[in-house]
Design a protein around this motif. Structure first.
Motif, PDB file in Angstrom:
ATOM      1  N   GLY A   1     -26.451  45.950  -0.320  1.00 17.41           N
ATOM      2  CA  GLY A   1     -25.103  46.409  -0.038  1.00 17.41           C
ATOM      3  C   GLY A   1     -24.112  45.310   0.292  1.00 17.41           C
ATOM      4  O   GLY A   1     -23.077  45.546   0.915  1.00 17.41           O
ATOM      5  N   VAL A   2     -24.403  44.088  -0.159  1.00 19.38           N
ATOM      6  CA  VAL A   2     -23.589  42.934   0.228  1.00 19.38           C
ATOM      7  C   VAL A   2     -22.261  42.906  -0.539  1.00 19.38           C
ATOM      8  O   VAL A   2     -22.235  43.057  -1.754  1.00 19.38           O
ATOM      9  CB  VAL A   2     -24.379  41.633  -0.030  1.00 19.38           C
ATOM     10  CG1 VAL A   2     -23.466  40.418  -0.012  1.00 19.38           C
ATOM     11  CG2 VAL A   2     -25.466  41.479   1.010  1.00 19.38           C
ATOM     12  N   VAL A   3     -21.173  42.707   0.212  1.00 22.40           N
ATOM     13  CA  VAL A   3     -19.856  42.416  -0.369  1.00 22.40           C
ATOM     14  C   VAL A   3     -19.398  41.080   0.198  1.00 22.40           C
ATOM     15  O   VAL A   3     -19.345  40.897   1.418  1.00 22.40           O
ATOM     16  CB  VAL A   3     -18.811  43.494  -0.026  1.00 22.40           C
ATOM     17  CG1 VAL A   3     -17.449  43.135  -0.633  1.00 22.40           C
ATOM     18  CG2 VAL A   3     -19.253  44.870  -0.523  1.00 22.40           C
ATOM     19  N   LEU A   4     -19.108  40.129  -0.697  1.00 20.22           N
ATOM     20  CA  LEU A   4     -18.631  38.804  -0.303  1.00 20.22           C
ATOM     21  C   LEU A   4     -17.192  38.619  -0.754  1.00 20.22           C
ATOM     22  O   LEU A   4     -16.787  39.157  -1.794  1.00 20.22           O
ATOM     23  CB  LEU A   4     -19.485  37.706  -0.957  1.00 20.22           C
ATOM     24  CG  LEU A   4     -20.990  37.756  -0.722  1.00 20.22           C
ATOM     25  CD1 LEU A   4     -21.690  36.705  -1.566  1.00 20.22           C
ATOM     26  CD2 LEU A   4     -21.307  37.558   0.752  1.00 20.22           C
TER      27      LEU A   4
ATOM     28  N   LEU B   1     -30.067  59.868   4.798  1.00 22.19           N
ATOM     29  CA  LEU B   1     -31.140  59.270   4.012  1.00 22.19           C
ATOM     30  C   LEU B   1     -30.884  57.779   3.788  1.00 22.19           C
ATOM     31  O   LEU B   1     -31.776  56.938   3.927  1.00 22.19           O
ATOM     32  CB  LEU B   1     -31.265  60.003   2.667  1.00 22.19           C
ATOM     33  CG  LEU B   1     -32.510  59.721   1.836  1.00 22.19           C
ATOM     34  CD1 LEU B   1     -33.769  60.182   2.558  1.00 22.19           C
ATOM     35  CD2 LEU B   1     -32.419  60.422   0.478  1.00 22.19           C
ATOM     36  N   PHE B   2     -29.643  57.471   3.454  1.00 21.47           N
ATOM     37  CA  PHE B   2     -29.243  56.080   3.215  1.00 21.47           C
ATOM     38  C   PHE B   2     -29.550  55.232   4.454  1.00 21.47           C
ATOM     39  O   PHE B   2     -30.119  54.141   4.358  1.00 21.47           O
ATOM     40  CB  PHE B   2     -27.755  56.024   2.882  1.00 21.47           C
ATOM     41  CG  PHE B   2     -27.261  54.660   2.469  1.00 21.47           C
ATOM     42  CD1 PHE B   2     -27.271  54.281   1.136  1.00 21.47           C
ATOM     43  CD2 PHE B   2     -26.781  53.768   3.406  1.00 21.47           C
ATOM     44  CE1 PHE B   2     -26.821  53.024   0.751  1.00 21.47           C
ATOM     45  CE2 PHE B   2     -26.328  52.503   3.034  1.00 21.47           C
ATOM     46  CZ  PHE B   2     -26.352  52.134   1.702  1.00 21.47           C
ATOM     47  N   ALA B   3     -29.190  55.753   5.631  1.00 24.48           N
ATOM     48  CA  ALA B   3     -29.420  55.019   6.881  1.00 24.48           C
ATOM     49  C   ALA B   3     -30.919  54.862   7.160  1.00 24.48           C
ATOM     50  O   ALA B   3     -31.383  53.795   7.553  1.00 24.48           O
ATOM     51  CB  ALA B   3     -28.730  55.727   8.037  1.00 24.48           C
ATOM     52  N   GLN B   4     -31.698  55.952   6.912  1.00 25.49           N
ATOM     53  CA  GLN B   4     -33.146  55.920   7.173  1.00 25.49           C
ATOM     54  C   GLN B   4     -33.866  54.922   6.272  1.00 25.49           C
ATOM     55  O   GLN B   4     -34.828  54.288   6.684  1.00 25.49           O
ATOM     56  CB  GLN B   4     -33.759  57.301   6.935  1.00 25.49           C
ATOM     57  CG  GLN B   4     -33.495  58.304   8.037  1.00 25.49           C
ATOM     58  CD  GLN B   4     -33.749  59.732   7.563  1.00 25.49           C
ATOM     59  OE1 GLN B   4     -34.414  59.935   6.545  1.00 25.49           O
ATOM     60  NE2 GLN B   4     -33.214  60.704   8.277  1.00 25.49           N
ATOM     61  N   GLN B   5     -33.401  54.793   5.037  1.00 23.75           N
ATOM     62  CA  GLN B   5     -34.149  53.986   4.061  1.00 23.75           C
ATOM     63  C   GLN B   5     -33.897  52.484   4.198  1.00 23.75           C
ATOM     64  O   GLN B   5     -34.291  51.704   3.346  1.00 23.75           O
ATOM     65  CB  GLN B   5     -33.811  54.440   2.639  1.00 23.75           C
ATOM     66  CG  GLN B   5     -34.432  55.781   2.314  1.00 23.75           C
ATOM     67  CD  GLN B   5     -33.980  56.313   0.968  1.00 23.75           C
ATOM     68  OE1 GLN B   5     -33.029  55.799   0.386  1.00 23.75           O
ATOM     69  NE2 GLN B   5     -34.648  57.346   0.487  1.00 23.75           N
ATOM     70  N   GLY B   6     -33.217  52.094   5.265  1.00 22.45           N
ATOM     71  CA  GLY B   6     -33.038  50.667   5.491  1.00 22.45           C
ATOM     72  C   GLY B   6     -31.812  50.091   4.824  1.00 22.45           C
ATOM     73  O   GLY B   6     -31.599  48.878   4.844  1.00 22.45           O
ATOM     74  N   ALA B   7     -31.018  50.953   4.197  1.00 20.84           N
ATOM     75  CA  ALA B   7     -29.707  50.546   3.689  1.00 20.84           C
ATOM     76  C   ALA B   7     -29.770  49.334   2.758  1.00 20.84           C
ATOM     77  O   ALA B   7     -28.891  48.478   2.777  1.00 20.84           O
ATOM     78  CB  ALA B   7     -28.780  50.258   4.869  1.00 20.84           C
TER      79      ALA B   7
ATOM     80  N   GLY C   1     -25.379  46.484   3.790  1.00 19.19           N
ATOM     81  CA  GLY C   1     -25.949  47.827   3.768  1.00 19.19           C
ATOM     82  C   GLY C   1     -25.985  48.519   5.117  1.00 19.19           C
ATOM     83  O   GLY C   1     -25.755  49.725   5.217  1.00 19.19           O
ATOM     84  N   ARG C   2     -26.225  47.740   6.175  1.00 16.83           N
ATOM     85  CA  ARG C   2     -26.237  48.363   7.503  1.00 16.83           C
ATOM     86  C   ARG C   2     -24.864  48.880   7.880  1.00 16.83           C
ATOM     87  O   ARG C   2     -24.713  49.980   8.418  1.00 16.83           O
ATOM     88  CB  ARG C   2     -26.725  47.345   8.560  1.00 16.83           C
ATOM     89  CG  ARG C   2     -28.246  47.135   8.546  1.00 16.83           C
ATOM     90  CD  ARG C   2     -28.670  46.105   9.578  1.00 16.83           C
ATOM     91  NE  ARG C   2     -27.893  44.868   9.421  1.00 16.83           N
ATOM     92  CZ  ARG C   2     -27.006  44.409  10.284  1.00 16.83           C
ATOM     93  NH1 ARG C   2     -26.749  45.049  11.368  1.00 16.83           N
ATOM     94  NH2 ARG C   2     -26.361  43.279  10.071  1.00 16.83           N
TER      95      ARG C   2
END
Length: 323
Positions: free
Chosen positions: A65-68, A114-120, A83-84
């Protein structure tokens, strides 16, 4: 630098500078498309896309989920999102629906949890900014966020996309006066200005689409097994384009002279001078997998792939027998 030989997934132009991004957070830049300098990047996630709406301001996205963001034409980068943080944004946005009985609200809430549970660690797959302030990032499982302040804050847009099965959103680009987005299983969407939603556009093809390009009238989508389709009426009707190739088309562009170039994952290069109605094969100096394309000032293109970046002329070579 060794990084130039690492697999590169993305290319962009920033003014006259070329920016390449790829595995393990590598970003490189070149002012002559031959000599490359490694940029300073604060992450080691694989990067999937890079885009500069102006010569100095640009964004890159990737796994986890990285945005630079860069404000110095790609020389240095800082992380704006991961992602977090996306998981937290989604839980805040969808976790407490105003109308809990609405099935769509329930689905969005479950997706966020689900997104949060799966480690993002969901990958972002594309980025598009219309100017230095307004842009979108898109990714796996209907992941989409919008910014209107140059990435200082982001708003989840999952509720604004006609994608009930949460297909991966592979690419978005302007075409025919709006933004078009492409996804798995032939899903094409376009941004409806009035409702500020991405609405589904019917397409007579059900395979995965990797990209979209267009001009003021043309929309061209491309994807698996050499499939490409074009529309000249804003996506209301489509015609299949004969590309004469069988492998996935990974990238495309419209060059300064209006010609369209498509590149395949096995190294073929196709060019159209009639707005995508017909394509002919470009004779390439070296056949190697292509993951990204960028226009160069002299009418050539830069190709990025497994072996780094190389420059390819688009002059059509006439073979004997076709004179």
């Amino acid at each position: 630098s060794q990084a130039i030989h690492a697999p590169l997934n993305a290319l962009a132009q920033a003014g006259g500078r070329l920016i390449a991004a790829g595995q393990r957070g590598h970003i490189l830049f070149s002012d002559d498309s031959r000599n490359w300098v490694q940029a300073q990047v604060p992450v080691s996630s694989d990067l999937t896309a890079v885009m500069f709406p102006s010569a100095r301001q640009g964004w890159a996205v990737g796994h986890e989920g990285v945005v630079l963001h860069s404000s110095d034409a790609g020389a240095t980068w800082r992380k704006q999102l991961d992602g977090r943080q996306i998981a937290a944004l989604m839980l805040k946005h969808y976790g407490n629906p105003a109308n809990p009985d609405d099935p769509e609200a329930q689905r969005l809430k479950q997706d966020a949890e689900l997104f949060a549970q799966q480690g993002a660690d969901k990958p972002l797959l594309d980025v598009w900014f219309s100017d230095e302030r307004t842009g979108f990032v898109t990714g796996a499982f209907n992941l989409i966020l919008r910014t209107e302040d140059g990435g200082q804050s982001w708003t989840p847009w999952q509720d604004r996309v006609d994608n009930p099965r949460s297909m991966h959103l592979y690419g978005l680009r302007p075409a025919a006066g709006t933004l078009f987005m492409v996804a798995e299983q032939g899903l094409v969407l376009k941004l409806d200005a009035a409702s500020q939603r991405f609405v589904k556009v019917p397409l007579p093809y059900e395979g995965t689409l990797f990209g979209v390009l267009g001009d003021d009238r043309l929309v061209l989508v491309y994807g698996l097994r050499g499939n490409a389709l074009r529309s000249l009426d804003g996506g209301a009707s489509w015609s299949k384009v004969d590309t004469d190739i069988e492998t996935g088309i990974t990238s495309g562009l419209i060059s300064a002279d209006g010609s369209i170039v498509l590149a395949s994952q096995t190294g073929q290069l196709l060019r159209s001078s009639d707005r995508g109605a017909t394509f002919s094969r470009v004779a390439v100096d070296r056949v190697a997998p292509n993951f990204a394309l960028a226009s160069l000032a002299d009418g050539a293109v830069a190709l990025a792939g497994l072996g780094g970046v190389r420059v390819q002329s688009l002059q059509q070579h006439t073979t004997v027998g076709e004179l």
